[in-house]
Design a protein around this motif. Structure first.
Motif, PDB file in Angstrom:
ATOM      1  N   GLU A  41      53.818  49.598  53.071  1.00 53.11           N
ATOM      2  CA  GLU A  41      53.623  49.417  54.508  1.00 53.11           C
ATOM      3  C   GLU A  41      54.294  50.558  55.269  1.00 53.11           C
ATOM      4  OE1 GLU A  41      54.393  46.115  57.983  1.00 53.11           O
ATOM      5  OE2 GLU A  41      55.929  46.431  56.465  1.00 53.11           O
ATOM      6  N   VAL A  42      53.627  51.053  56.322  1.00 56.75           N
ATOM      7  CA  VAL A  42      54.180  52.125  57.149  1.00 56.75           C
ATOM      8  C   VAL A  42      54.012  51.796  58.625  1.00 56.75           C
ATOM      9  CG1 VAL A  42      53.889  53.959  55.443  1.00 56.75           C
ATOM     10  CG2 VAL A  42      52.040  53.473  57.053  1.00 56.75           C
ATOM     11  N   HIS A  43      54.954  52.295  59.429  1.00 53.10           N
ATOM     12  CA  HIS A  43      54.903  52.167  60.893  1.00 53.10           C
ATOM     13  C   HIS A  43      54.963  53.524  61.563  1.00 53.10           C
ATOM     14  CE1 HIS A  43      56.026  47.939  60.388  1.00 53.10           C
ATOM     15  NE2 HIS A  43      57.025  48.350  59.631  1.00 53.10           N
ATOM     16  N   HIS A  44      55.559  54.492  60.935  1.00 60.31           N
ATOM     17  CA  HIS A  44      55.871  55.783  61.515  1.00 60.31           C
ATOM     18  C   HIS A  44      55.323  56.922  60.679  1.00 60.31           C
ATOM     19  CE1 HIS A  44      58.850  53.719  64.026  1.00 60.31           C
ATOM     20  NE2 HIS A  44      59.219  53.080  62.934  1.00 60.31           N
ATOM     21  N   VAL A  45      55.533  58.108  61.109  1.00 61.77           N
ATOM     22  CA  VAL A  45      55.325  59.376  60.421  1.00 61.77           C
ATOM     23  C   VAL A  45      54.035  59.455  59.601  1.00 61.77           C
ATOM     24  CG1 VAL A  45      56.350  61.135  58.950  1.00 61.77           C
ATOM     25  CG2 VAL A  45      57.829  59.703  60.334  1.00 61.77           C
ATOM     26  N   THR A  46      53.952  58.733  58.495  1.00 62.24           N
ATOM     27  CA  THR A  46      52.810  58.832  57.600  1.00 62.24           C
ATOM     28  C   THR A  46      51.601  58.105  58.187  1.00 62.24           C
ATOM     29  OG1 THR A  46      54.377  58.768  55.782  1.00 62.24           O
ATOM     30  CG2 THR A  46      52.067  58.429  55.228  1.00 62.24           C
ATOM     31  N   VAL A  47      50.441  58.727  58.070  1.00 59.73           N
ATOM     32  CA  VAL A  47      49.206  58.117  58.557  1.00 59.73           C
ATOM     33  C   VAL A  47      48.711  57.124  57.514  1.00 59.73           C
ATOM     34  CG1 VAL A  47      46.827  58.558  59.252  1.00 59.73           C
ATOM     35  CG2 VAL A  47      48.632  60.197  59.851  1.00 59.73           C
ATOM     36  N   PRO A  48      48.540  55.850  57.897  1.00 57.41           N
ATOM     37  CA  PRO A  48      48.079  54.865  56.921  1.00 57.41           C
ATOM     38  C   PRO A  48      46.655  55.181  56.461  1.00 57.41           C
ATOM     39  CG  PRO A  48      48.226  53.895  59.124  1.00 57.41           C
ATOM     40  CD  PRO A  48      48.752  55.282  59.215  1.00 57.41           C
ATOM     41  N   ASP A  49      46.367  54.893  55.192  1.00 53.84           N
ATOM     42  CA  ASP A  49      45.017  55.103  54.679  1.00 53.84           C
ATOM     43  C   ASP A  49      44.404  53.805  54.150  1.00 53.84           C
ATOM     44  OD1 ASP A  49      46.437  54.749  52.334  1.00 53.84           O
ATOM     45  OD2 ASP A  49      45.854  56.651  51.436  1.00 53.84           O
ATOM     46  N   ARG A  50      45.115  52.695  54.346  1.00 48.53           N
ATOM     47  CA  ARG A  50      44.623  51.413  53.848  1.00 48.53           C
ATOM     48  C   ARG A  50      45.170  50.295  54.720  1.00 48.53           C
ATOM     49  NH1 ARG A  50      42.507  49.273  48.783  1.00 48.53           N
ATOM     50  NH2 ARG A  50      42.271  47.077  49.288  1.00 48.53           N
ATOM     51  N   ARG A  51      44.326  49.319  55.033  1.00 51.51           N
ATOM     52  CA  ARG A  51      44.786  48.107  55.695  1.00 51.51           C
ATOM     53  C   ARG A  51      44.721  46.983  54.679  1.00 51.51           C
ATOM     54  NH1 ARG A  51      42.238  47.499  61.567  1.00 51.51           N
ATOM     55  NH2 ARG A  51      43.839  45.919  61.748  1.00 51.51           N
ATOM     56  N   VAL A  52      45.772  46.206  54.633  1.00 55.54           N
ATOM     57  CA  VAL A  52      45.819  45.053  53.739  1.00 55.54           C
ATOM     58  C   VAL A  52      45.867  43.819  54.630  1.00 55.54           C
ATOM     59  CG1 VAL A  52      47.143  43.847  51.977  1.00 55.54           C
ATOM     60  CG2 VAL A  52      46.967  46.346  51.911  1.00 55.54           C
ATOM     61  N   ARG A  53      44.831  43.008  54.529  1.00 53.52           N
ATOM     62  CA  ARG A  53      44.735  41.780  55.324  1.00 53.52           C
ATOM     63  C   ARG A  53      44.661  40.592  54.391  1.00 53.52           C
ATOM     64  NH1 ARG A  53      39.810  44.160  58.752  1.00 53.52           N
ATOM     65  NH2 ARG A  53      40.995  45.633  60.002  1.00 53.52           N
ATOM     66  N   GLY A  54      45.418  39.566  54.717  1.00 49.46           N
ATOM     67  CA  GLY A  54      45.378  38.358  53.904  1.00 49.46           C
ATOM     68  C   GLY A  54      46.562  37.464  54.171  1.00 49.46           C
ATOM     69  N   ARG A  55      46.804  36.562  53.229  1.00 49.61           N
ATOM     70  CA  ARG A  55      47.884  35.571  53.359  1.00 49.61           C
ATOM     71  C   ARG A  55      48.977  35.882  52.344  1.00 49.61           C
ATOM     72  NH1 ARG A  55      47.860  31.020  56.066  1.00 49.61           N
ATOM     73  NH2 ARG A  55      45.601  31.013  56.234  1.00 49.61           N
ATOM     74  N   ILE A  56      50.225  35.865  52.803  1.00 54.45           N
ATOM     75  CA  ILE A  56      51.359  36.117  51.908  1.00 54.45           C
ATOM     76  C   ILE A  56      51.547  34.915  50.987  1.00 54.45           C
ATOM     77  CG2 ILE A  56      53.854  36.466  51.769  1.00 54.45           C
ATOM     78  CD1 ILE A  56      53.666  37.889  54.494  1.00 54.45           C
ATOM     79  N   THR A  57      51.556  35.187  49.686  1.00 62.14           N
ATOM     80  CA  THR A  57      51.752  34.119  48.709  1.00 62.14           C
ATOM     81  C   THR A  57      53.118  34.185  48.048  1.00 62.14           C
ATOM     82  OG1 THR A  57      50.712  35.412  46.954  1.00 62.14           O
ATOM     83  CG2 THR A  57      49.282  33.921  48.223  1.00 62.14           C
TER      84      THR A  57
END
Length: 113
Positions: A41-57
């Motif tokens: 997971e990233v918030h800063h600096v690095t440009v994200p290249d993937r979104r992960v959507r779902g429910r935490i298990t």
């Protein structure tokens, strides 16, 4: 899908995460040492290249020796640094809710997509 969360990015402004929570995470992907795709997971600096959507298990902390220990929830970065009046920032065992003895700044979320 396993997503790494932690380090300075989580400490800076990372959200709290709980089992059963629906998430939409911005991540970077990379090839791990064992040849599998890894996500962080990233918030800063690095440009994200993937979104992960779902429910935490599942939520776990990564210990110094690389092993993991399950935790009940991952407090926000501010709470972990004791800068959140509404969250004690303590790491607890998911079954007994007792405090865990170890401390970590690296965590993994297992997300069912």
């Amino acid at each position: 899908m396993v997503v790494e969360v932690g380090g300075w990015e989580h400490e800076c402004c990372g959200a709290a995460y709980e089992r059963g929570q629906l998430v939409d995470l911005n991540c970077v992907s990379y090839l791990g040492g064992d040849g599998r795709n890894c996500f962080s997971e990233v918030h800063h600096v690095t440009v994200p290249d993937r979104r992960v959507r779902g429910r935490i298990t599942d939520i776990a902390m990564v210990l110094d020796d690389g092993s993991t220990r399950a935790i009940l929830r991952l407090p926000s970065g501010a709470a972990l640094r004791h800068f959140d009046d509404d969250d004690d920032g303590l790491l607890r065992d998911p079954w007994s809710e007792r405090l865990v003895g170890e401390i970590s700044s690296e965590f993994i979320l297992t997300v069912r997509t």
